[in-house]
Enzyme design. Structure first.
Site, PDB file in Angstrom:
ATOM      1  N   HIS A  59       0.799  -1.223   0.133  1.00 19.03           N
ATOM      2  CA  HIS A  59       0.065   0.050   0.008  1.00 19.03           C
ATOM      3  C   HIS A  59       0.778   1.268  -0.043  1.00 19.03           C
ATOM      4  O   HIS A  59       0.727   2.076   0.818  1.00 19.03           O
ATOM      5  CB  HIS A  59      -0.861   0.098   1.280  1.00 19.03           C
ATOM      6  CG  HIS A  59      -2.209  -0.970   1.257  1.00 19.03           C
ATOM      7  ND1 HIS A  59      -2.964  -1.360   2.294  1.00 19.03           N
ATOM      8  CD2 HIS A  59      -2.755  -1.556   0.032  1.00 19.03           C
ATOM      9  CE1 HIS A  59      -3.746  -2.334   1.963  1.00 19.03           C
ATOM     10  NE2 HIS A  59      -3.592  -2.018   0.403  1.00 19.03           N
ATOM     11  N   HIS A  82     -10.690  -9.869  -6.992  1.00 18.58           N
ATOM     12  CA  HIS A  82     -10.516  -8.562  -6.451  1.00 18.58           C
ATOM     13  C   HIS A  82      -9.696  -7.798  -7.310  1.00 18.58           C
ATOM     14  O   HIS A  82      -8.686  -8.128  -8.073  1.00 18.58           O
ATOM     15  CB  HIS A  82      -9.735  -8.636  -5.195  1.00 18.58           C
ATOM     16  CG  HIS A  82      -9.244  -7.542  -4.411  1.00 18.58           C
ATOM     17  ND1 HIS A  82     -10.031  -6.239  -4.423  1.00 18.58           N
ATOM     18  CD2 HIS A  82      -8.545  -7.441  -3.659  1.00 18.58           C
ATOM     19  CE1 HIS A  82      -9.381  -5.226  -3.605  1.00 18.58           C
ATOM     20  NE2 HIS A  82      -8.575  -5.972  -2.662  1.00 18.58           N
ATOM     21  N   GLU A 134      -7.822  -4.909  -6.837  1.00 21.51           N
ATOM     22  CA  GLU A 134      -6.566  -4.115  -6.425  1.00 21.51           C
ATOM     23  C   GLU A 134      -5.332  -4.768  -7.200  1.00 21.51           C
ATOM     24  O   GLU A 134      -5.398  -5.964  -7.422  1.00 21.51           O
ATOM     25  CB  GLU A 134      -6.515  -4.470  -4.996  1.00 21.51           C
ATOM     26  CG  GLU A 134      -5.443  -3.334  -4.403  1.00 21.51           C
ATOM     27  CD  GLU A 134      -5.584  -3.080  -2.780  1.00 21.51           C
ATOM     28  OE1 GLU A 134      -6.105  -4.079  -2.126  1.00 21.51           O
ATOM     29  OE2 GLU A 134      -4.840  -1.898  -2.232  1.00 21.51           O
ATOM     30  N   ASP A 177      -2.385  -5.534  -6.702  1.00 24.36           N
ATOM     31  CA  ASP A 177      -1.643  -6.752  -6.278  1.00 24.36           C
ATOM     32  C   ASP A 177      -2.234  -7.929  -6.800  1.00 24.36           C
ATOM     33  O   ASP A 177      -1.282  -8.857  -6.938  1.00 24.36           O
ATOM     34  CB  ASP A 177      -1.214  -6.860  -4.809  1.00 24.36           C
ATOM     35  CG  ASP A 177      -2.582  -6.769  -3.906  1.00 24.36           C
ATOM     36  OD1 ASP A 177      -3.606  -5.880  -4.442  1.00 24.36           O
ATOM     37  OD2 ASP A 177      -2.756  -7.214  -2.865  1.00 24.36           O
ATOM     38  N   HIS A 237     -11.465  -7.139   0.653  1.00 21.40           N
ATOM     39  CA  HIS A 237     -10.840  -5.804   1.375  1.00 21.40           C
ATOM     40  C   HIS A 237     -11.542  -4.627   0.673  1.00 21.40           C
ATOM     41  O   HIS A 237     -11.558  -3.674   1.332  1.00 21.40           O
ATOM     42  CB  HIS A 237      -9.295  -6.006   1.125  1.00 21.40           C
ATOM     43  CG  HIS A 237      -8.629  -4.871   1.230  1.00 21.40           C
ATOM     44  ND1 HIS A 237      -7.737  -4.513   0.397  1.00 21.40           N
ATOM     45  CD2 HIS A 237      -8.485  -3.801   2.358  1.00 21.40           C
ATOM     46  CE1 HIS A 237      -7.192  -3.351   0.475  1.00 21.40           C
ATOM     47  NE2 HIS A 237      -7.517  -2.903   1.733  1.00 21.40           N
ATOM     48  N   ASP A 241      -8.033 -11.691  -0.303  1.00 24.05           N
ATOM     49  CA  ASP A 241      -7.367 -11.129   0.703  1.00 24.05           C
ATOM     50  C   ASP A 241      -7.718 -11.566   2.161  1.00 24.05           C
ATOM     51  O   ASP A 241      -6.935 -11.850   2.983  1.00 24.05           O
ATOM     52  CB  ASP A 241      -7.681  -9.716   0.921  1.00 24.05           C
ATOM     53  CG  ASP A 241      -6.759  -8.831  -0.132  1.00 24.05           C
ATOM     54  OD1 ASP A 241      -5.770  -9.346  -0.648  1.00 24.05           O
ATOM     55  OD2 ASP A 241      -7.305  -7.685  -0.485  1.00 24.05           O
ATOM     56  N   TYR A 286      -1.843  -8.319   9.806  1.00 22.02           N
ATOM     57  CA  TYR A 286      -2.775  -8.179   8.560  1.00 22.02           C
ATOM     58  C   TYR A 286      -4.137  -7.754   9.066  1.00 22.02           C
ATOM     59  O   TYR A 286      -4.764  -6.953   8.498  1.00 22.02           O
ATOM     60  CB  TYR A 286      -2.595  -9.358   7.928  1.00 22.02           C
ATOM     61  CG  TYR A 286      -3.348  -9.250   6.335  1.00 22.02           C
ATOM     62  CD1 TYR A 286      -2.580  -9.001   5.424  1.00 22.02           C
ATOM     63  CD2 TYR A 286      -4.668  -9.596   6.334  1.00 22.02           C
ATOM     64  CE1 TYR A 286      -3.096  -8.947   3.982  1.00 22.02           C
ATOM     65  CE2 TYR A 286      -5.143  -9.747   4.843  1.00 22.02           C
ATOM     66  CZ  TYR A 286      -4.291  -9.378   3.727  1.00 22.02           C
ATOM     67  OH  TYR A 286      -5.213  -9.314   2.468  1.00 22.02           O
ATOM     68  N   HIS A 297      -2.635 -14.148  -0.384  1.00 23.11           N
ATOM     69  CA  HIS A 297      -1.291 -13.567   0.302  1.00 23.11           C
ATOM     70  C   HIS A 297      -0.882 -14.733   1.171  1.00 23.11           C
ATOM     71  O   HIS A 297      -1.717 -15.128   2.284  1.00 23.11           O
ATOM     72  CB  HIS A 297      -1.592 -12.107   0.703  1.00 23.11           C
ATOM     73  CG  HIS A 297      -1.608 -11.154   0.015  1.00 23.11           C
ATOM     74  ND1 HIS A 297      -0.842 -10.593  -0.904  1.00 23.11           N
ATOM     75  CD2 HIS A 297      -2.885 -10.401   0.191  1.00 23.11           C
ATOM     76  CE1 HIS A 297      -1.403  -9.683  -1.523  1.00 23.11           C
ATOM     77  NE2 HIS A 297      -2.521  -9.394  -1.022  1.00 23.11           N
TER      78      HIS A 297
HETATM   79 FE1  FEO Z   1      -6.754  -5.776  -1.292  1.00 23.67          FE
HETATM   80 FE2  FEO Z   1      -4.335  -8.043  -1.713  1.00 23.67          FE
HETATM   81  O1  FEO Z   1      -5.104  -6.564  -2.186  1.00 23.67           O
END
Ligand code: FEO
Length: 395
Positions: free
Chosen positions: A23, A79, A81, A83, A147, A166, A194, A227
């Site tokens: 982030h 998702h 995002e 990543d 997320h 996530d 996390y 992750h």
């Molecule tokens: Fe909300 Fe791993 O991205």
């Protein structure tokens, strides 16, 4: 390199040992991380998520070594995002018409980030299914705010795998991929960090979503996160832990945080710690200088705590800028049902305790009455006030 998860399901992600922050620089990475993507090769071939943009070329090259890209029937974007979606533009250059299954919000986030409204989006909602052959289906479950608004999980019947994205993840590099192979101490430390730093603001939604998933009564053999470690050994343990964490979690811990200019406020912090230990010998006490300790690691300690004490000297009619910034992040995380106390030294105007009190109350803390507002360096009479703070925090 692909790795088998179960039967015809393979991991095709990136274990990123060198990642230092996430982030931007807002989240510290101490033990590496990973972006987990998955390839399912049943009668239909399905890719679930991709990796972060810097690894896009490697990701597509590696995928090409495993499979002709044209053979991918569906892409699931759990998702948007970057990543997880960062390699999508590179991939879609090669297979531009491949159907992408995602939520409506993910269409918004992907289009907003990558500007490809022409991609073949197929919007799904909770309960929608996709047949992948061999008697197996993918079932989609919206995971709003876990997320992002666009997040969803994908459940694979037959193999009983929940691709949770996530949720239930950790920023933690595990080459062997699975939770039973990971360093257990680091695994749980990274999982709670996390949760505390990313998911805690959405705790009400976490509890509701777990209730919803539990009510579906789906057998879950593996939770394949996006992750860190994949939960195959007793996967329900992380769901149970999330349930516990989502309900105003606290341990018997008190954390004292401060910054200082000329050590007066440091003396107050340690005196409060001594008095807490005397008032409640079983309580774990931790003391951190905000300027010298990673902010995410302190927030993990706040998450564990039933109470905190926050100290700053007065400077320029305010608190130190390190403390201001830390308090802004604290507010963002929406901790609940925790007490707080304030303290600080000053030379002439002395606003810091009042400012700390206001900011902590605005962040949802129950701020106790006793405080230490100390002119110049602490005298015995100032240090003696620590006892009242300790009693108020431990009662
Ligand atoms: Fe909300 Fe791993 O991205």
């Amino acid at each position: 390199m692909k790795k088998q998860i179960k039967n015809n399901v393979y991991w095709v992600g990136k274990v990123d040992w060198e990642l230092e922050t996430f982030h931007g620089d807002d989240y510290s990475i101490n033990n590496g991380s990973s972006q987990n993507a998955y390839l399912i090769r049943e009668e239909k071939t399905v890719l679930i998520d991709t990796v972060w943009k810097p690894h896009a070329n490697d990701f597509v090259e590696n995928l090409e070594k495993e499979i002709e890209l044209e053979k991918i029937d569906y892409i699931i974007v759990n998702h948007g995002e970057i990543d997880h979606s960062g390699a999508l533009p590179e991939l879609m250059k090669k297979i531009p018409n491949t159907p992408i299954y995602c939520t409506q919000k993910a269409v918004d986030s992907l289009t907003g980030q990558f500007h490809h409204p022409e991609w073949n989006f197929n919007v799904v909602k909770t309960g929608d299914t996709l047949d992948i052959g061999n008697g197996k289906q993918l079932v989609f479950v919206e995971m709003t705010m876990l997320h992002w608004p666009d997040s969803m999980a994908t459940y694979m019947t037959g193999d009983n795998i929940l691709f949770s994205n996530d949720a239930f993840g950790q920023h933690f590099a595990v080459d062997e991929l699975f939770n039973d192979k990971a360093d257990q101490c680091k695994l749980w430390e990274e999982a709670i960090k996390y949760y505390a730093n990313i998911l805690n603001p959405f705790s009400m939604l976490v509890k509701r979503k777990i209730d919803e998933i539990t009510a579906l009564n789906l057998p879950i053999d593996i939770i394949a996160t996006s992750h860190g470690a994949i939960w195959r050994d007793n996967p329900l343990q992380i769901i149970e832990k999330y349930y516990e964490w989502s309900q105003a979690y606290k341990e018997d811990q008190i954390t004292i945080v401060y910054d200082t200019m000329w050590e007066g406020t440091t003396k107050l912090a340690h005196k409060i710690a001594q008095e807490v230990a005397l008032a409640s010998p079983d309580t774990r006490v931790k003391v951190f200088n905000i300027a010298k300790t990673d902010k995410n690691d302190i927030m993990t300690e706040v998450f564990r705590s039933k109470a905190i004490a926050v100290g700053s000297p007065t400077v320029g009619n305010n608190v130190l800028s390190t403390v201001s910034g830390w308090l802004a992040f604290l507010k963002e995380l929406k901790f609940k049902e925790k007490k707080a106390a304030v303290f600080g030294c000053y030379g002439w105007s002395g606003e810091s305790p009042k400012i700390l009190r206001e900011k902590l109350a605005q962040s949802g803390f129950e701020v106790v009455e006793p405080e230490i507002r100390c002119k110049w360096n602490p005298r015995q009479e100032d240090l003696d006030k620590a006892k009242a703070i300790a009693l108020a925090l431990t009662q």
